[in-house]
Design a protein around this motif. Structure first.
Motif, mmCIF file in Angstrom:
data_model
loop_
_atom_site.group_PDB
_atom_site.id
_atom_site.type_symbol
_atom_site.label_atom_id
_atom_site.label_comp_id
_atom_site.label_asym_id
_atom_site.label_seq_id
_atom_site.Cartn_x
_atom_site.Cartn_y
_atom_site.Cartn_z
ATOM 1 N N GLU A 121 0.816 -1.217 0.000
ATOM 2 C CA GLU A 121 0.000 0.000 0.000
ATOM 3 C C GLU A 121 0.850 1.268 0.000
ATOM 4 N N ASN A 122 2.165 1.108 -0.177
ATOM 5 C CA ASN A 122 3.039 2.280 -0.182
ATOM 6 C C ASN A 122 2.652 3.221 -1.314
ATOM 7 N N GLY A 123 2.668 4.511 -1.029
ATOM 8 C CA GLY A 123 2.319 5.477 -2.066
ATOM 9 C C GLY A 123 3.343 5.489 -3.186
ATOM 10 N N SER A 124 4.626 5.468 -2.827
ATOM 11 C CA SER A 124 5.691 5.482 -3.835
ATOM 12 C C SER A 124 6.034 4.063 -4.240
ATOM 13 N N LYS A 125 6.501 3.907 -5.462
ATOM 14 C CA LYS A 125 6.920 2.595 -5.957
ATOM 15 C C LYS A 125 8.391 2.676 -6.357
ATOM 16 N N LYS A 126 9.053 1.536 -6.331
ATOM 17 C CA LYS A 126 10.476 1.486 -6.630
ATOM 18 C C LYS A 126 10.685 0.876 -8.018
ATOM 19 N N HIS A 127 11.179 1.694 -8.930
ATOM 20 C CA HIS A 127 11.421 1.257 -10.308
ATOM 21 C C HIS A 127 12.826 0.666 -10.421
ATOM 22 N N MET A 128 12.974 -0.302 -11.325
ATOM 23 C CA MET A 128 14.290 -0.914 -11.539
ATOM 24 C C MET A 128 14.503 -1.174 -13.019
ATOM 25 N N LEU A 129 15.727 -0.868 -13.477
ATOM 26 C CA LEU A 129 16.141 -1.090 -14.865
ATOM 27 C C LEU A 129 17.176 -2.211 -14.887
ATOM 28 N N PHE A 130 16.949 -3.202 -15.747
ATOM 29 C CA PHE A 130 17.823 -4.371 -15.854
ATOM 30 C C PHE A 130 18.503 -4.368 -17.224
ATOM 31 N N ILE A 131 19.831 -4.458 -17.235
ATOM 32 C CA ILE A 131 20.584 -4.347 -18.493
ATOM 33 C C ILE A 131 21.363 -5.629 -18.781
ATOM 34 N N CYS A 132 21.207 -6.150 -19.967
ATOM 35 C CA CYS A 132 21.960 -7.269 -20.542
ATOM 36 C C CYS A 132 22.013 -8.488 -19.607
ATOM 37 N N HIS A 133 23.082 -8.673 -18.851
ATOM 38 C CA HIS A 133 23.176 -9.830 -17.964
ATOM 39 C C HIS A 133 22.013 -9.840 -16.972
ATOM 40 N N ALA A 178 10.638 7.136 -13.113
ATOM 41 C CA ALA A 178 10.764 6.709 -11.715
ATOM 42 C C ALA A 178 10.605 7.895 -10.754
ATOM 43 N N ILE A 179 11.220 9.022 -11.112
ATOM 44 C CA ILE A 179 11.177 10.198 -10.223
ATOM 45 C C ILE A 179 9.780 10.812 -10.228
ATOM 46 N N LEU A 180 9.113 10.801 -11.393
ATOM 47 C CA LEU A 180 7.755 11.332 -11.464
ATOM 48 C C LEU A 180 6.816 10.540 -10.547
ATOM 49 N N SER A 181 7.011 9.232 -10.525
ATOM 50 C CA SER A 181 6.143 8.402 -9.678
ATOM 51 C C SER A 181 6.404 8.678 -8.192
ATOM 52 N N LEU A 182 7.638 9.054 -7.852
ATOM 53 C CA LEU A 182 7.948 9.437 -6.466
ATOM 54 C C LEU A 182 7.242 10.718 -6.103
ATOM 55 N N GLN A 183 7.261 11.672 -7.041
ATOM 56 C CA GLN A 183 6.670 12.993 -6.779
ATOM 57 C C GLN A 183 5.143 12.926 -6.696
ATOM 58 N N GLU A 184 4.573 11.947 -7.412
ATOM 59 C CA GLU A 184 3.116 11.811 -7.402
ATOM 60 C C GLU A 184 2.605 11.092 -6.156
ATOM 61 N N ALA A 185 3.523 10.387 -5.490
ATOM 62 C CA ALA A 185 3.105 9.574 -4.328
ATOM 63 C C ALA A 185 2.656 10.448 -3.173
#
Length: 275
Positions: free
Chosen positions: A96-108, A268-275
């Motif tokens: 139920e957290n207002g902010s969400k944690k985004h993650m970017l995964f590259i190659c490996h 990711a930052i926009l979603s933090l600001q909207e939380a």
């Protein structure tokens, strides 16, 4: 800038101590982003494979790097701990957290996540892929906010010995993941096209290419005698010369470097600001 809220980024280094241009690329992108947007953004690097270092959940967003070797590493201690972090992030994002944690995964890291979700066949390529290659959108991938501003096809640095192919469509549908891009079509070669970008869920996205790569880093690779010989032996001198020419084209990998990760940071930052 001190009155602005601090945004903390965790960078998971999966290079296992092998010399690379990727970590420099992340550092330069984040420095540029910080200056351009006058943002109070800080970042910390975790040497995940070599030293089993992993961030906690106090970071706002996460970037997981490429790296050498076999992504079928589920018996290694760092790999088990890596997925404990992914479990914790998924649990956090499902709460139920207002902010969400985004993650970017590259190659490996992308290959590890495809293994986790059973999204396709992970196998060793016949020969390593290396170069500045076109990437093609599929299924409306160009509308994903991370790819906004990129052409179809766009150009990216591809550098991998392993690949994810043959998407498991039932599993994609089951977890709500979506293929965003695939590698160029090679009608003269009877081989499957690799999956090059996937939206795993609303907060996790990955690429099998290197969006952090820039002309400086690629030139450093290509002009070494070993890499030059490798590329010419594999692809021919004309293809080598084409790679050098593409490095000098601002619409190719420089545009990708200036677009994709900054888009991810924006989202990711926009979603933090909207939380």
């Amino acid at each position: 800038m001190s009155d602005k809220p601090q945004i903390k980024v965790a960078i998971l280094d999966l290079y296992n101590g092998v010399a690379n241009q990727g970590m420099r690329g992340f550092n330069e992108i984040l420095n540029r982003y910080k200056t351009k947007n006058n943002t109070n953004i800080t970042w910390q690097v975790f040497n995940t494979r070599q030293d089993n270092q992993l961030p906690d959940l106090s970071f706002d967003l996460y970037i997981s790097s490429g790296g050498p070797g076999n992504p079928l590493s589920e018996n290694e201690e760092w790999d088990k701990n890596y997925f404990k972090l992914i479990d914790a992030l998924e649990e956090y994002n499902a709460g139920e957290n207002g902010s969400k944690k985004h993650m970017l995964f590259i190659c490996h890291s992308f290959q590890l996540m495809c293994r986790r979700y059973n999204l396709g066949e992970i196998s060793l390529r016949r020969s390593p892929s290396f170069g500045i290659l076109p990437v093609h959108f599929v299924d409306g991938g160009a509308t994903d906010p991370v790819f906004e501003g990129l052409a179809d096809p766009f150009y990216a640095v591809d550098s991998r010995s392993w690949q994810v192919v043959h998407p498991n469509e039932a599993q994609f549908e089951k977890i709500g993941a979506k293929v965003l891009a695939i590698e160029k079509e090679r009608p003269y070669v009877d081989l499957p096209r690799a999956l090059m970008a996937i939206r795993f869920n609303e907060y996790f996205v990955g690429t099998q290419f290197h969006p952090e790569a820039d002309p400086v880093g690629m030139m450093a690779y290509l002009v070494t005698e070993v890499k030059k010989k490798e590329v010419i032996d594999e692809h021919g001198e004309a293809k080598y010369n084409e790679m050098i020419a593409r490095l000098e084209d601002p619409d190719k990998i420089l545009h990708t470097q200036n677009t994709l990760i900054p888009n991810f940071l924006d989202q990711a930052i926009l979603s933090l600001q909207e939380a």
